[in-house]
Design a protein around this motif. Structure first.
Motif, PDB file in Angstrom:
ATOM      1  N   ARG A 110       0.848  -1.190   0.000  1.00 47.28           N
ATOM      2  CA  ARG A 110       0.000   0.000   0.000  1.00 47.28           C
ATOM      3  C   ARG A 110       0.884   1.241   0.000  1.00 47.28           C
ATOM      4  NH1 ARG A 110      -1.719   2.189   5.582  1.00 47.28           N
ATOM      5  NH2 ARG A 110      -0.075   1.421   6.944  1.00 47.28           N
ATOM      6  N   ILE A 111       0.322   2.316  -0.503  1.00 48.82           N
ATOM      7  CA  ILE A 111       1.043   3.576  -0.587  1.00 48.82           C
ATOM      8  C   ILE A 111       0.629   4.449   0.602  1.00 48.82           C
ATOM      9  CG2 ILE A 111      -0.657   4.773  -2.050  1.00 48.82           C
ATOM     10  CD1 ILE A 111       1.783   5.748  -3.704  1.00 48.82           C
ATOM     11  N   ALA A 112       1.601   4.963   1.345  1.00 49.33           N
ATOM     12  CA  ALA A 112       1.286   5.779   2.522  1.00 49.33           C
ATOM     13  C   ALA A 112       2.530   6.522   2.980  1.00 49.33           C
ATOM     14  CB  ALA A 112       0.752   4.906   3.659  1.00 49.33           C
ATOM     15  N   CYS A 113       2.316   7.601   3.722  1.00 44.45           N
ATOM     16  CA  CYS A 113       3.418   8.354   4.320  1.00 44.45           C
ATOM     17  C   CYS A 113       3.794   7.719   5.654  1.00 44.45           C
ATOM     18  CB  CYS A 113       3.019   9.800   4.593  1.00 44.45           C
ATOM     19  SG  CYS A 113       2.301  10.659   3.192  1.00 44.45           S
ATOM     20  N   LEU A 114       5.068   7.629   5.913  1.00 46.37           N
ATOM     21  CA  LEU A 114       5.521   7.155   7.218  1.00 46.37           C
ATOM     22  C   LEU A 114       5.532   8.281   8.231  1.00 46.37           C
ATOM     23  CD1 LEU A 114       8.468   4.884   6.011  1.00 46.37           C
ATOM     24  CD2 LEU A 114       6.091   4.241   6.463  1.00 46.37           C
ATOM     25  N   LEU A 115       5.668   9.522   7.737  1.00 45.34           N
ATOM     26  CA  LEU A 115       5.644  10.710   8.584  1.00 45.34           C
ATOM     27  C   LEU A 115       4.369  11.500   8.321  1.00 45.34           C
ATOM     28  CD1 LEU A 115       9.341  11.880   8.062  1.00 45.34           C
ATOM     29  CD2 LEU A 115       8.401  10.709  10.074  1.00 45.34           C
ATOM     30  N   GLU A 116       3.844  12.134   9.330  1.00 42.04           N
ATOM     31  CA  GLU A 116       2.597  12.885   9.196  1.00 42.04           C
ATOM     32  C   GLU A 116       2.698  14.003   8.171  1.00 42.04           C
ATOM     33  OE1 GLU A 116      -0.558  12.685  10.612  1.00 42.04           O
ATOM     34  OE2 GLU A 116       0.057  10.684  11.272  1.00 42.04           O
ATOM     35  N   ASP A 117       3.872  14.616   8.055  1.00 43.55           N
ATOM     36  CA  ASP A 117       4.019  15.732   7.114  1.00 43.55           C
ATOM     37  C   ASP A 117       4.434  15.275   5.716  1.00 43.55           C
ATOM     38  OD1 ASP A 117       6.682  15.088   7.402  1.00 43.55           O
ATOM     39  OD2 ASP A 117       7.273  16.994   8.335  1.00 43.55           O
ATOM     40  N   GLY A 118       4.645  13.980   5.525  1.00 40.12           N
ATOM     41  CA  GLY A 118       4.917  13.440   4.202  1.00 40.12           C
ATOM     42  C   GLY A 118       6.288  13.712   3.636  1.00 40.12           C
ATOM     43  N   ARG A 119       7.233  14.124   4.469  1.00 40.71           N
ATOM     44  CA  ARG A 119       8.581  14.411   3.959  1.00 40.71           C
ATOM     45  C   ARG A 119       9.257  13.181   3.364  1.00 40.71           C
ATOM     46  NH1 ARG A 119      11.935  15.461   8.151  1.00 40.71           N
ATOM     47  NH2 ARG A 119      10.330  14.980   9.688  1.00 40.71           N
ATOM     48  N   ASP A 120       8.815  12.001   3.768  1.00 39.37           N
ATOM     49  CA  ASP A 120       9.437  10.750   3.333  1.00 39.37           C
ATOM     50  C   ASP A 120       8.965  10.282   1.957  1.00 39.37           C
ATOM     51  OD1 ASP A 120       6.990  10.435   4.984  1.00 39.37           O
ATOM     52  OD2 ASP A 120       7.167   8.333   4.417  1.00 39.37           O
ATOM     53  N   ARG A 121       7.993  10.993   1.371  1.00 41.07           N
ATOM     54  CA  ARG A 121       7.465  10.586   0.062  1.00 41.07           C
ATOM     55  C   ARG A 121       8.473  10.826  -1.056  1.00 41.07           C
ATOM     56  NH1 ARG A 121       2.651  14.529  -0.391  1.00 41.07           N
ATOM     57  NH2 ARG A 121       4.244  15.797   0.646  1.00 41.07           N
ATOM     58  N   SER A 122       8.361  10.016  -2.110  1.00 46.03           N
ATOM     59  CA  SER A 122       9.186  10.229  -3.295  1.00 46.03           C
ATOM     60  C   SER A 122       8.686  11.451  -4.056  1.00 46.03           C
ATOM     61  CB  SER A 122       9.153   9.009  -4.206  1.00 46.03           C
ATOM     62  OG  SER A 122       7.857   8.800  -4.720  1.00 46.03           O
ATOM     63  N   LEU A 123       9.511  11.954  -4.959  1.00 45.35           N
ATOM     64  CA  LEU A 123       9.168  13.150  -5.719  1.00 45.35           C
ATOM     65  C   LEU A 123       7.870  12.964  -6.505  1.00 45.35           C
ATOM     66  CD1 LEU A 123       9.866  15.983  -6.730  1.00 45.35           C
ATOM     67  CD2 LEU A 123      11.277  14.914  -8.510  1.00 45.35           C
ATOM     68  N   SER A 124       7.654  11.776  -7.056  1.00 50.18           N
ATOM     69  CA  SER A 124       6.443  11.543  -7.853  1.00 50.18           C
ATOM     70  C   SER A 124       5.172  11.725  -7.037  1.00 50.18           C
ATOM     71  CB  SER A 124       6.470  10.142  -8.468  1.00 50.18           C
ATOM     72  OG  SER A 124       6.418   9.145  -7.467  1.00 50.18           O
ATOM     73  N   GLN A 125       5.266  11.562  -5.718  1.00 52.16           N
ATOM     74  CA  GLN A 125       4.095  11.732  -4.859  1.00 52.16           C
ATOM     75  C   GLN A 125       3.975  13.145  -4.284  1.00 52.16           C
ATOM     76  OE1 GLN A 125       4.007   8.617  -1.904  1.00 52.16           O
ATOM     77  NE2 GLN A 125       4.648   7.096  -3.401  1.00 52.16           N
ATOM     78  N   LYS A 126       4.944  13.969  -4.561  1.00 57.48           N
ATOM     79  CA  LYS A 126       4.917  15.341  -4.059  1.00 57.48           C
ATOM     80  C   LYS A 126       4.540  16.350  -5.140  1.00 57.48           C
ATOM     81  CE  LYS A 126       8.504  14.584  -0.554  1.00 57.48           C
ATOM     82  NZ  LYS A 126       9.904  14.865  -0.186  1.00 57.48           N
ATOM     83  N   LYS A 127       4.506  15.894  -6.397  1.00 61.09           N
ATOM     84  CA  LYS A 127       4.203  16.815  -7.484  1.00 61.09           C
ATOM     85  C   LYS A 127       2.756  17.274  -7.421  1.00 61.09           C
ATOM     86  CE  LYS A 127       7.760  15.288 -10.712  1.00 61.09           C
ATOM     87  NZ  LYS A 127       8.056  14.724 -12.048  1.00 61.09           N
ATOM     88  N   TRP A 162      -3.111  15.492  -9.509  1.00 64.45           N
ATOM     89  CA  TRP A 162      -3.720  14.247  -9.028  1.00 64.45           C
ATOM     90  C   TRP A 162      -2.716  13.346  -8.326  1.00 64.45           C
ATOM     91  CZ3 TRP A 162      -3.312   8.950 -10.019  1.00 64.45           C
ATOM     92  CH2 TRP A 162      -4.343   8.180  -9.465  1.00 64.45           C
ATOM     93  N   ASN A 163      -1.469  13.344  -8.778  1.00 62.08           N
ATOM     94  CA  ASN A 163      -0.467  12.450  -8.200  1.00 62.08           C
ATOM     95  C   ASN A 163      -0.022  12.876  -6.801  1.00 62.08           C
ATOM     96  OD1 ASN A 163      -0.243  10.415  -9.997  1.00 62.08           O
ATOM     97  ND2 ASN A 163       1.732  10.995 -10.825  1.00 62.08           N
ATOM     98  N   TYR A 164      -0.387  14.079  -6.372  1.00 67.00           N
ATOM     99  CA  TYR A 164       0.014  14.527  -5.038  1.00 67.00           C
ATOM    100  C   TYR A 164      -0.695  13.667  -3.994  1.00 67.00           C
ATOM    101  CZ  TYR A 164       0.768  17.484  -0.966  1.00 67.00           C
ATOM    102  OH  TYR A 164       1.128  17.959   0.268  1.00 67.00           O
ATOM    103  N   LEU A 165       0.087  12.913  -3.239  1.00 69.99           N
ATOM    104  CA  LEU A 165      -0.486  11.986  -2.269  1.00 69.99           C
ATOM    105  C   LEU A 165      -0.008  12.318  -0.867  1.00 69.99           C
ATOM    106  CD1 LEU A 165      -0.051   8.634  -4.218  1.00 69.99           C
ATOM    107  CD2 LEU A 165      -2.177   9.862  -3.808  1.00 69.99           C
ATOM    108  N   MET A 166      -0.954  12.529   0.017  1.00 67.65           N
ATOM    109  CA  MET A 166      -0.654  12.807   1.418  1.00 67.65           C
ATOM    110  C   MET A 166      -1.534  11.886   2.250  1.00 67.65           C
ATOM    111  SD  MET A 166       1.296  14.544   3.312  1.00 67.65           S
ATOM    112  CE  MET A 166       1.563  15.732   4.598  1.00 67.65           C
ATOM    113  N   MET A 167      -1.059  10.665   2.465  1.00 68.75           N
ATOM    114  CA  MET A 167      -1.851   9.650   3.149  1.00 68.75           C
ATOM    115  C   MET A 167      -1.043   9.053   4.300  1.00 68.75           C
ATOM    116  SD  MET A 167      -3.387   7.986  -0.357  1.00 68.75           S
ATOM    117  CE  MET A 167      -3.544   6.360   0.335  1.00 68.75           C
ATOM    118  N   PRO A 168      -1.050   9.680   5.476  1.00 67.83           N
ATOM    119  CA  PRO A 168      -0.347   9.114   6.627  1.00 67.83           C
ATOM    120  C   PRO A 168      -0.788   7.674   6.875  1.00 67.83           C
ATOM    121  CG  PRO A 168      -1.063  11.345   7.106  1.00 67.83           C
ATOM    122  CD  PRO A 168      -1.677  10.975   5.792  1.00 67.83           C
ATOM    123  N   LYS A 169       0.143   6.831   7.260  1.00 69.11           N
ATOM    124  CA  LYS A 169      -0.076   5.387   7.279  1.00 69.11           C
ATOM    125  C   LYS A 169      -1.172   4.923   8.221  1.00 69.11           C
ATOM    126  CE  LYS A 169       3.870   4.675  10.419  1.00 69.11           C
ATOM    127  NZ  LYS A 169       3.153   4.202  11.612  1.00 69.11           N
TER     128      LYS A 169
END
Length: 223
Positions: free
Chosen positions: A85-102, A105-112
Motif C-alpha cells: 500500500r502507498i502511505a506516508c511514514l511521517l505525518e508531514d509526508g517528507r518521506d514521500r518520493s518526488l512523484s508523490q509530491k508533485k 492528481w499524483n500529489y499523495l498525502m496519506m499518513p499510514k
C-alpha cells in the motif's frame, strides 16, 4: 484469443507464442497493490464523481471480486498472499518520493494510520500476511520487498491492483529488472480509464510480464 496472443504491442505483433507458464506453489506469490480506501471513496465534486464513475464500476464489479477470489484460492492452496500500500511514514509526508509530491492528481498525502490509506475491507490482509508500505510508485524500490521475496524463495510474482499505468507498471518493471517472472492479471487491475489500462497492458506484455486473466491463471495453476 488467449493470454498467449492477447495484448500484443507493435514490437510483438506476429511474434511466436510464449511457452506454457510454470508456476510452482512454493516459488509463487500473489501481490496486491494499492487497493485502498482513498481510491474507492467517491468525490464530493459531482463532475469528478461522474468522471471517475467507469473506474469505480470496474473496481466494484470486476477487479475487487476477481482479486478476492484469487486471494482466497491462493490461501486455500497454501500459496503466499502479500500486500503493498502507498502511505506516508511521517505525518508531514517528507518521506514521500518526488512523484508523490508533485502538484495535481499524483500529489499523495496519506499518513499510514489514517483510514483512507488502509486497504479496502474486501481485500484486507489476513493474519500473518506480509504488508509493505511504500513511499514510491514501485513496491520493490520503496520497500524491502525484493529481499523478502528472495528470502522466501519466490521467483514468480502474480500482480493485481491499481493503477495499471502507474504503480502497477513501476512494480512490474522493477520486478522484471530483478529477474522475477511477473504475471499481471488483467481483470484484477484498473487504470483511470479502460483505454489507459489496455494501452499499458500492451506496453508491458511479453517484455516485462505476461498478461493473463484470473480464470486462465486459475486453470493453469489448478487452484
Amino acid at each position: 484469443m488467449n493470454w498467449k496472443t492477447a495484448y500484443r504491442s507493435f514490437y510483438y505483433d506476429g511474434a511466436p507464442e510464449p511457452p506454457d507458464l510454470s508456476l510452482p506453489a512454493a516459488e509463487t506469490a500473489l501481490l496486491s497493490i494499492d487497493v485502498q480506501n482513498a481510491y474507492l471513496t467517491p468525490s464530493d465534486d459531482p463532475k469528478e464523481k461522474r468522471r471517475w464513475a467507469p473506474f469505480s464500476k470496474r473496481m466494484h464489479e470486476i477487479v475487487i471480486p476477481a482479486t478476492a477470489n484469487l486471494q482466497n484460492r491462493f490461501r486455500q492452496h497454501g500459496i503466499d498472499v502479500l500486500h503493498a500500500r502507498i502511505a506516508c511514514l511521517l505525518e508531514d509526508g517528507r518521506d514521500r518520493s518526488l512523484s508523490q509530491k508533485k502538484p495535481g492528481w499524483n500529489y499523495l498525502m496519506m499518513p499510514k494510520e489514517r483510514d483512507d490509506s488502509q486497504i479496502v475491507p474486501e481485500l484486507a490482509p489476513h493474519e500473518g500476511e506480509i504488508v509493505v508500505t511504500k513511499t514510491t510508485d514501485s513496491a520493490l524500490t520503496g520497500t524491502n520487498l525484493r529481499l523478502v521475496l528472495q528470502n522466501m524463495g519466490i521467483r514468480n510474482v502474480v500482480l493485481t491492483g491499481i493503477f495499471t499505468d502507474q504503480c502497477i507498471s513501476s512494480t512490474v518493471r522493477s520486478l522484471a529488472d530483478e529477474s522475477f517472472n511477473v504475471i499481471l492479471v488483467e481483470d484484477c487491475c484498473a487504470a483511470g480509464t479502460d483505454e489507459l489500462h489496455r494501452h499499458e497492458l500492451e506496453i508491458l506484455n511479453m517484455i516485462y510480464c505476461h498478461v493473463i486473466t484470473s480464470q486462465e491463471l486459475i486453470d493453469l495453476m489448478g487452484i
